[in-house]
Design a protein around this motif. Structure first.
Motif, PDB file in Angstrom:
ATOM      1  N   THR A 193     -14.782   6.014  -1.258  1.00 39.50           N
ATOM      2  CA  THR A 193     -14.224   5.756   0.009  1.00 39.50           C
ATOM      3  C   THR A 193     -14.871   4.904   0.884  1.00 39.50           C
ATOM      4  O   THR A 193     -14.007   3.808   1.808  1.00 39.50           O
ATOM      5  N   ARG A 194     -16.044   5.072   0.602  1.00 38.47           N
ATOM      6  CA  ARG A 194     -16.880   2.949   1.900  1.00 38.47           C
ATOM      7  C   ARG A 194     -16.509   2.640   1.165  1.00 38.47           C
ATOM      8  O   ARG A 194     -16.595   0.879   1.750  1.00 38.47           O
ATOM      9  N   MET A 195     -16.637   2.172  -0.208  1.00 39.62           N
ATOM     10  CA  MET A 195     -16.129   1.152  -1.240  1.00 39.62           C
ATOM     11  C   MET A 195     -14.876   0.477  -0.699  1.00 39.62           C
ATOM     12  O   MET A 195     -14.503  -0.467  -0.086  1.00 39.62           O
ATOM     13  N   LYS A 196     -13.917   1.793  -0.560  1.00 42.42           N
ATOM     14  CA  LYS A 196     -12.138   0.869  -0.359  1.00 42.42           C
ATOM     15  C   LYS A 196     -12.409   1.133   1.335  1.00 42.42           C
ATOM     16  O   LYS A 196     -11.399  -0.267   1.696  1.00 42.42           O
ATOM     17  N   THR A 197     -13.019   1.851   2.098  1.00 38.19           N
ATOM     18  CA  THR A 197     -12.655   0.836   3.485  1.00 38.19           C
ATOM     19  C   THR A 197     -13.008  -0.027   3.808  1.00 38.19           C
ATOM     20  O   THR A 197     -12.986  -0.840   4.892  1.00 38.19           O
ATOM     21  N   TRP A 198     -15.026  -0.148   3.317  1.00 37.77           N
ATOM     22  CA  TRP A 198     -15.222  -1.765   3.690  1.00 37.77           C
ATOM     23  C   TRP A 198     -14.074  -2.702   2.430  1.00 37.77           C
ATOM     24  O   TRP A 198     -14.095  -4.197   3.214  1.00 37.77           O
ATOM     25  N   ALA A 199     -14.022  -2.824   1.694  1.00 40.33           N
ATOM     26  CA  ALA A 199     -12.718  -3.925   0.920  1.00 40.33           C
ATOM     27  C   ALA A 199     -11.238  -3.849   2.156  1.00 40.33           C
ATOM     28  O   ALA A 199     -11.186  -5.352   2.153  1.00 40.33           O
ATOM     29  N   ALA A 200     -10.725  -3.392   2.554  1.00 38.95           N
ATOM     30  CA  ALA A 200     -10.199  -3.042   3.560  1.00 38.95           C
ATOM     31  C   ALA A 200     -10.454  -3.872   4.768  1.00 38.95           C
ATOM     32  O   ALA A 200      -9.489  -4.727   4.906  1.00 38.95           O
ATOM     33  N   ASP A 201     -11.491  -3.988   5.050  1.00 37.85           N
ATOM     34  CA  ASP A 201     -12.288  -4.176   6.271  1.00 37.85           C
ATOM     35  C   ASP A 201     -12.262  -5.609   6.226  1.00 37.85           C
ATOM     36  O   ASP A 201     -12.169  -6.593   6.787  1.00 37.85           O
ATOM     37  N   HIS A 202     -12.257  -6.283   5.044  1.00 33.22           N
ATOM     38  CA  HIS A 202     -12.548  -7.876   4.073  1.00 33.22           C
ATOM     39  C   HIS A 202     -11.043  -7.692   3.979  1.00 33.22           C
ATOM     40  O   HIS A 202     -11.169  -9.129   2.929  1.00 33.22           O
ATOM     41  N   GLY A 203     -10.394  -7.316   3.879  1.00 36.35           N
ATOM     42  CA  GLY A 203      -8.748  -7.837   3.638  1.00 36.35           C
ATOM     43  C   GLY A 203      -7.727  -7.427   2.524  1.00 36.35           C
ATOM     44  O   GLY A 203      -6.993  -7.928   2.153  1.00 36.35           O
ATOM     45  N   VAL A 204      -8.952  -6.488   2.011  1.00 39.97           N
ATOM     46  CA  VAL A 204      -7.950  -5.930  -0.009  1.00 39.97           C
ATOM     47  C   VAL A 204      -6.556  -5.469   0.481  1.00 39.97           C
ATOM     48  O   VAL A 204      -7.076  -3.669   2.030  1.00 39.97           O
ATOM     49  N   ARG A 205      -5.321  -5.488   0.860  1.00 37.42           N
ATOM     50  CA  ARG A 205      -4.245  -4.135   0.408  1.00 37.42           C
ATOM     51  C   ARG A 205      -4.078  -3.412  -0.759  1.00 37.42           C
ATOM     52  O   ARG A 205      -2.911  -2.513  -0.629  1.00 37.42           O
ATOM     53  N   GLU A 206      -4.697  -4.031  -2.024  1.00 36.68           N
ATOM     54  CA  GLU A 206      -3.940  -4.346  -3.187  1.00 36.68           C
ATOM     55  C   GLU A 206      -4.806  -4.081  -4.342  1.00 36.68           C
ATOM     56  O   GLU A 206      -5.787  -4.393  -3.731  1.00 36.68           O
ATOM     57  N   TRP A 207      -4.638  -2.881  -4.885  1.00 38.67           N
ATOM     58  CA  TRP A 207      -6.012  -2.693  -6.079  1.00 38.67           C
ATOM     59  C   TRP A 207      -5.455  -3.183  -7.771  1.00 38.67           C
ATOM     60  O   TRP A 207      -4.389  -2.347  -7.901  1.00 38.67           O
ATOM     61  N   PRO A 227       2.465 -11.414 -10.819  1.00 36.73           N
ATOM     62  CA  PRO A 227       3.540 -11.635 -10.442  1.00 36.73           C
ATOM     63  C   PRO A 227       4.098 -11.016  -9.795  1.00 36.73           C
ATOM     64  O   PRO A 227       3.492 -10.049  -9.388  1.00 36.73           O
ATOM     65  N   GLY A 228       4.855 -11.502  -8.936  1.00 38.87           N
ATOM     66  CA  GLY A 228       6.363 -11.280  -7.668  1.00 38.87           C
ATOM     67  C   GLY A 228       5.362 -10.807  -6.295  1.00 38.87           C
ATOM     68  O   GLY A 228       3.968 -11.230  -5.834  1.00 38.87           O
ATOM     69  N   GLU A 229       5.968  -9.971  -5.611  1.00 39.26           N
ATOM     70  CA  GLU A 229       5.529  -9.522  -4.203  1.00 39.26           C
ATOM     71  C   GLU A 229       3.919  -7.868  -4.543  1.00 39.26           C
ATOM     72  O   GLU A 229       4.729  -7.997  -4.980  1.00 39.26           O
ATOM     73  N   ALA A 230       2.733  -8.275  -3.053  1.00 40.44           N
ATOM     74  CA  ALA A 230       2.751  -7.502  -3.695  1.00 40.44           C
ATOM     75  C   ALA A 230       2.622  -5.996  -3.322  1.00 40.44           C
ATOM     76  O   ALA A 230       4.058  -5.591  -2.774  1.00 40.44           O
ATOM     77  N   SER A 231       2.346  -4.999  -4.103  1.00 41.78           N
ATOM     78  CA  SER A 231       2.372  -4.049  -3.317  1.00 41.78           C
ATOM     79  C   SER A 231       0.848  -3.033  -2.957  1.00 41.78           C
ATOM     80  O   SER A 231       0.465  -3.060  -4.405  1.00 41.78           O
ATOM     81  N   ARG A 232       1.113  -2.125  -2.291  1.00 39.85           N
ATOM     82  CA  ARG A 232       0.678  -1.032  -1.666  1.00 39.85           C
ATOM     83  C   ARG A 232       0.683   0.238  -2.801  1.00 39.85           C
ATOM     84  O   ARG A 232      -0.779   0.977  -2.751  1.00 39.85           O
ATOM     85  N   PHE A 233       1.520   0.467  -3.667  1.00 41.09           N
ATOM     86  CA  PHE A 233       1.671   1.433  -4.591  1.00 41.09           C
ATOM     87  C   PHE A 233       1.235   1.422  -5.784  1.00 41.09           C
ATOM     88  O   PHE A 233       0.671   1.292  -6.241  1.00 41.09           O
ATOM     89  N   SER A 234       0.016   2.642  -5.699  1.00 41.85           N
ATOM     90  CA  SER A 234      -0.616   3.026  -6.939  1.00 41.85           C
ATOM     91  C   SER A 234      -0.080   4.299  -8.070  1.00 41.85           C
ATOM     92  O   SER A 234       0.557   5.003  -7.178  1.00 41.85           O
ATOM     93  N   LEU A 235      -0.501   4.513  -8.852  1.00 44.01           N
ATOM     94  CA  LEU A 235      -0.392   5.602  -9.294  1.00 44.01           C
ATOM     95  C   LEU A 235      -1.748   5.531 -10.143  1.00 44.01           C
ATOM     96  O   LEU A 235      -2.019   5.323 -10.641  1.00 44.01           O
ATOM     97  N   ALA A 236      -1.769   7.827  -9.736  1.00 43.03           N
ATOM     98  CA  ALA A 236      -3.613   7.978 -10.166  1.00 43.03           C
ATOM     99  C   ALA A 236      -4.622   6.813 -10.096  1.00 43.03           C
ATOM    100  O   ALA A 236      -5.251   5.978 -11.351  1.00 43.03           O
ATOM    101  N   ARG A 237      -4.047   6.288  -8.935  1.00 39.50           N
ATOM    102  CA  ARG A 237      -6.173   5.115  -8.732  1.00 39.50           C
ATOM    103  C   ARG A 237      -5.401   3.919  -8.879  1.00 39.50           C
ATOM    104  O   ARG A 237      -6.522   2.819  -9.126  1.00 39.50           O
ATOM    105  N   PHE A 238      -4.338   3.562  -9.612  1.00 42.62           N
ATOM    106  CA  PHE A 238      -3.923   2.092 -10.390  1.00 42.62           C
ATOM    107  C   PHE A 238      -2.515   0.944  -9.870  1.00 42.62           C
ATOM    108  O   PHE A 238      -1.607   2.398 -10.069  1.00 42.62           O
TER     109      PHE A 238
END
Length: 286
Positions: A42-56, A186-197
């Motif tokens: 969770t801390r990794m995800k928060t750090w990444a979000a604070d540095h502009g990551v919106r998709e994984w 390709p395509g537009e960014a998506s914030r949706f995930s399935l089983a963390r992917f």
């Protein structure tokens, strides 16, 4: 973000990888006894979000203690789908315990997938495994340049593990992969995930699987006949994972395979490489 120019494309992937490693280093420096795998992820995800990551490509993973060796439930090969035991759980970190942090952010349209190993305090097994891993980092591009098929390169990694007296624990990964191919999404960014992917990344990987099936290659690089073809040009997230008894360590970084059959790591200024250079300098000075 459009990155049609090859040089710009490489720069975008290198920047994404640097950000991912910065994230892992920052969280590793803040690990404390009693912290759970879920809290670290969770801390990794928060750090990444604070540095502009919106998709994984995939959200952060963390493994502590014997879970770094991918044994028991976590070691069941998930040949179809992904084993939930891979996901970060309630294991609490203790002094001297091994850990692995793994994350795969999407930055614009570039994907990074990294693995960062260490221990909370001193752990001589982790230190030896990290030393052993550098031999694999040197071996892989050398074998590609020698004209080996991708399966043969993976088998050379297996053979080096045997000589080192360790196990290739990446064989516990889905599809027993040593690596997987990454491409501009390709395509537009998506914030949706399935089983963390991430959905966009999963769609792209499925497209590559279909393309490879038609053309006689696989984006999932392992030691099987499916990878017994010449090296496929492009970027590959390579992750040799070594295990000794109940301790594991790995790195994961991007390898660029060229049209000429050569290969090089995308970036030599990474934590495990710097660590090796420091240790080599210390040995020379001793």
């Amino acid at each position: 973000m459009s990155i049609p120019d090859p040089a710009e494309r490489i720069a975008a992937f290198r920047a994404a990888q640097r950000l991912a490693y910065d994230c892992a280093e920052a969280i590793a420096a803040d690990l404390r006894p009693g912290m759970t795998e879920r809290e670290a992820a969770t801390r990794m995800k928060t750090w990444a979000a604070d540095h502009g990551v919106r998709e994984w490509f995939h959200e952060p993973f963390a493994w502590f203690g014997d879970r770094t060796a991918f044994r028991g439930a976590i070691g069941i090969r998930a040949l179809r789908g992904f084993n939930p035991a891979f996901f970060p759980g309630g294991r609490r970190l203790e002094e001297g315990m091994a850990f692995i942090l793994d994350c795969a952010p999407v930055v614009g349209r570039a994907v990074a997938d990294i693995g960062y190993s260490g221990a909370l305090g001193h752990n001589p097994v982790v230190e030896q495994l990290m030393d052993d891993l550098i031999e694999h980092r040197n071996l892989i591009p050398r074998e590609i340049a020698a004209g080996r098929s991708m399966a043969e390169v993976s088998r050379a990694v297996d053979a080096l593990c045997r000589r080192q007296g360790v196990e290739p624990r990446h064989k516990a990964y889905p599809y027993t992969v040593l690596a997987h191919r990454v491409e501009v999404l390709p395509g537009e960014a998506s914030r949706f995930s399935l089983a963390r992917f991430g959905l966009r990344a999963v769609r792209e990987l499925r497209r590559q699987v279909a393309e490879g099936r038609d053309k006689g290659w696989s984006p999932l690089w392992n030691s099987t006949e499916a990878s017994d073809h010449p090296p496929v040009p492009g970027l590959w997230a390579v992750e040799p994972h070594l295990g000794f008894r109940d301790t594991g360590a790995k790195f994961e970084e991007l390898l660029l395979i060229g049209d000429d059959g050569g290969a090089r790591w995308l970036d030599d200024d990474l934590p495990h490489v710097r660590r090796f250079e420091t240790r080599r300098s210390q040995k020379k000075a001793a």
